[in-house]
Design an enzyme around this catalytic site. Structure first.
Site, mmCIF file in Angstrom:
data_model
loop_
_atom_site.group_PDB
_atom_site.id
_atom_site.type_symbol
_atom_site.label_atom_id
_atom_site.label_comp_id
_atom_site.label_asym_id
_atom_site.label_seq_id
_atom_site.Cartn_x
_atom_site.Cartn_y
_atom_site.Cartn_z
ATOM 1 N N GLU A 44 33.444 37.552 39.236
ATOM 2 C CA GLU A 44 33.909 38.056 40.190
ATOM 3 C C GLU A 44 34.930 36.388 39.418
ATOM 4 O O GLU A 44 35.900 36.366 39.275
ATOM 5 C CB GLU A 44 33.751 37.616 41.470
ATOM 6 C CG GLU A 44 33.042 39.083 41.892
ATOM 7 C CD GLU A 44 34.107 40.684 41.623
ATOM 8 O OE1 GLU A 44 35.400 39.819 41.312
ATOM 9 O OE2 GLU A 44 33.643 41.115 41.005
ATOM 10 N N GLY A 88 40.298 28.984 30.496
ATOM 11 C CA GLY A 88 41.160 28.503 30.582
ATOM 12 C C GLY A 88 41.476 28.454 32.419
ATOM 13 O O GLY A 88 40.157 28.888 33.044
ATOM 14 N N TYR A 127 39.675 37.326 47.956
ATOM 15 C CA TYR A 127 39.579 38.176 47.053
ATOM 16 C C TYR A 127 37.807 37.632 46.380
ATOM 17 O O TYR A 127 36.884 39.003 46.914
ATOM 18 C CB TYR A 127 40.404 38.062 45.943
ATOM 19 C CG TYR A 127 38.894 39.201 44.532
ATOM 20 C CD1 TYR A 127 39.100 40.316 44.776
ATOM 21 C CD2 TYR A 127 38.228 38.373 43.389
ATOM 22 C CE1 TYR A 127 39.018 40.842 44.143
ATOM 23 C CE2 TYR A 127 37.892 39.374 42.864
ATOM 24 C CZ TYR A 127 38.136 40.265 43.108
ATOM 25 O OH TYR A 127 37.273 40.892 42.089
ATOM 26 N N ASP A 145 43.033 43.429 44.149
ATOM 27 C CA ASP A 145 43.153 42.559 43.431
ATOM 28 C C ASP A 145 44.610 43.369 42.739
ATOM 29 O O ASP A 145 45.020 44.140 43.224
ATOM 30 C CB ASP A 145 42.286 42.578 42.403
ATOM 31 C CG ASP A 145 41.549 44.079 41.775
ATOM 32 O OD1 ASP A 145 41.587 44.698 41.972
ATOM 33 O OD2 ASP A 145 40.529 44.182 41.151
ATOM 34 N N CYS A 199 44.734 54.570 36.550
ATOM 35 C CA CYS A 199 45.900 54.608 36.581
ATOM 36 C C CYS A 199 46.555 52.756 36.030
ATOM 37 O O CYS A 199 46.343 51.903 36.913
ATOM 38 C CB CYS A 199 45.549 54.536 38.342
ATOM 39 S SG CYS A 199 47.656 53.887 39.105
ATOM 40 N N CYS A 209 42.450 61.608 36.623
ATOM 41 C CA CYS A 209 42.577 60.942 37.955
ATOM 42 C C CYS A 209 42.059 61.770 38.503
ATOM 43 O O CYS A 209 42.714 62.935 39.628
ATOM 44 C CB CYS A 209 43.795 60.775 38.738
ATOM 45 S SG CYS A 209 43.192 59.372 39.692
ATOM 46 N N CYS A 215 47.947 61.833 45.773
ATOM 47 C CA CYS A 215 49.009 60.514 45.001
ATOM 48 C C CYS A 215 50.008 60.860 45.164
ATOM 49 O O CYS A 215 50.847 62.224 44.593
ATOM 50 C CB CYS A 215 48.338 60.558 43.751
ATOM 51 S SG CYS A 215 49.457 59.039 42.864
HETATM 52 S S1 SF4 Z 1 48.005 59.904 39.743
HETATM 53 FE FE1 SF4 Z 1 48.393 58.483 40.886
HETATM 54 S S2 SF4 Z 1 46.574 57.282 41.409
HETATM 55 FE FE2 SF4 Z 1 45.814 58.748 39.837
HETATM 56 S S3 SF4 Z 1 46.235 57.692 38.128
HETATM 57 FE FE3 SF4 Z 1 47.817 58.844 38.657
HETATM 58 S S4 SF4 Z 1 49.322 57.070 39.407
HETATM 59 FE FE4 SF4 Z 1 47.410 56.527 39.596
#
Ligand code: SF4
Length: 362
Positions: A44, A88, A127, A145, A199, A209, A215
């Site tokens: 990480e 880096g 994080y 993140d 995404c 997705c 979404c």
């Molecule tokens: S549906 Fe929404 S969360 Fe899924 S990839 Fe597309 S923009 Fe991203």
């Protein structure tokens, strides 16, 4: 409640879909073969500011050389920096090295497993603490993140720019609500993988997705507008001159940067910024005199290299110089060495120096 509003999508629906998707599509990464908190911590730290594909060979070398927190704690900073050379953001490894020594000295060599103790170690921010404690130990902390912010901003049409200084705190709220507390580690990795693989910043692959039906950006055709970002000012560029100073016996002078600050602990060829009214050659002679106390003359110009850091860029004129007179008296560097060209490989150097070192033929 972000998850429960509108047309009924709930956090549990999204969690379930993420869980199923991750089971079949997760990235096969070397640090995912273990639940060892130290190995996950190393990964990480490396992954902050650095792409996964760049990190993999560094991670494998690092874990082979330093398989435990105690082996890292017992190593010299120079050896640790040498293994990190090229990644880096050297403050990350200086902090990890210090933290390993604190784990050895204050915790008997066992990485503390409670948030407050772990979070206090050098370099451990929110994080890193959330990632290590959730992924290694399944503790219920949500990670935020760049990938997570991008997914959340599109999923919920969040207007806070992802590079705003308060973005982490603001995106943490929906990340916590969405967290699958019984499977925190897998959930966090699932949402990070979704951001990295599906995404994506420029061209999200919404067709595959798993949370598309929930979404808001997808359903309102606003994907191109999210995430919001603040425009960055162009990075300033500084002209710099450095000298490869040869002694009569063929050895060259290298100096070591102070342990703290930019590139701290690395070795370099002496030099510095060129003043507005001076030539690069004059700046090279002056900077070497100021930093080391010796007088040199410029013999020839070796090359010019460009290099970008996070907040600025440099254009570096590199000169071959000859030692003329004087004793080394350091003003700025913490150490110096006259080395043969063959010996240069043993020392960790910044990327800008590495760019021209192949031109120095032994
Ligand atoms: S549906 Fe929404 S969360 Fe899924 S990839 Fe597309 S923009 Fe991203």
């Amino acid at each position: 409640m972000i998850c429960a509003e509108d047309h009924g999508p709930t956090c549990s629906d999204i969690r379930e879909r993420l869980r199923e998707w991750y089971a079949h599509h997760h990235r096969k990464l070397p640090w995912r073969k273990t639940h060892d908190p130290y190995s996950i911590w190393v990964s990480e730290v490396m992954l902050q500011q650095t792409q996964v594909n760049t990190v993999i060979p560094y991670y494998l070398r690092f874990i082979e050389r330093f398989p435990t927190v105690l082996s890292l704690a017992g190593a010299s900073l120079q050896e640790v920096l040498k293994l990190w050379e090229g990644l880096g953001y050297y403050g990350r490894i200086r902090n990890l090295h210090k933290a390993a020594q604190q784990v050895r000295d204050n915790f008997g060599g066992a990485i503390p497993q409670d948030w407050d103790s772990f979070r206090k170690l050098p370099g451990v921010g929110d994080y890193i603490a959330a990632a290590v404690l959730s992924i290694a130990l399944n503790q219920p902390y949500a990670v935020v993140d760049g990938n997570v912010k991008r997914v959340l901003s599109r999923l919920y049409l969040m207007d806070t720019p992802v590079n705003h200084f308060r973005a982490h705190a603001i995106y943490l709220e929906p990340a916590r609500m969405l967290l699958d507390t019984g499977n925190s580690g897998l959930h966090n990795q699932a949402i990070m993988d979704l951001g990295a693989m599906v995404c994506k910043p420029a061209a999200p692959n919404c067709d595959v997705c798993p949370v598309r039906m929930f979404c808001k950006a997808f359903n309102s055709r606003l994907i191109a507008d999210y995430p919001r970002r603040l425009k960055k000012l162009p990075a300033p560029q500084y002209p710099v001159a450095v000298g490869v100073v040869y002694r009569e016996d063929g050895r060259v002078l290298i100096t070591r940067r102070k342990a703290d600050g930019l590139l701290g602990g690395l070795w370099e060829f002496p030099g510095g910024k060129i003043g507005k009214t001076e030539s690069a050659e004059d700046a090279c002679i002056r900077e070497i005199r100021e930093e080391t106390g010796i007088l040199v003359r410029v013999q020839s110009r070796l090359t010019q290299v460009k290099h970008a850091y996070t907040h600025f860029k440099i254009v570096m004129d590199v000169f071959i110089c000859r030692y003329v007179e004087g004793w080394i008296q350091l003003n700025g560097p913490s150490d110096y060495c006259w080395v043969t060209l063959d010996e240069l490989e043993r020392y960790p150097f910044p990327g800008a120096n590495r760019k021209f070192m192949s031109l120095l033929k032994p």
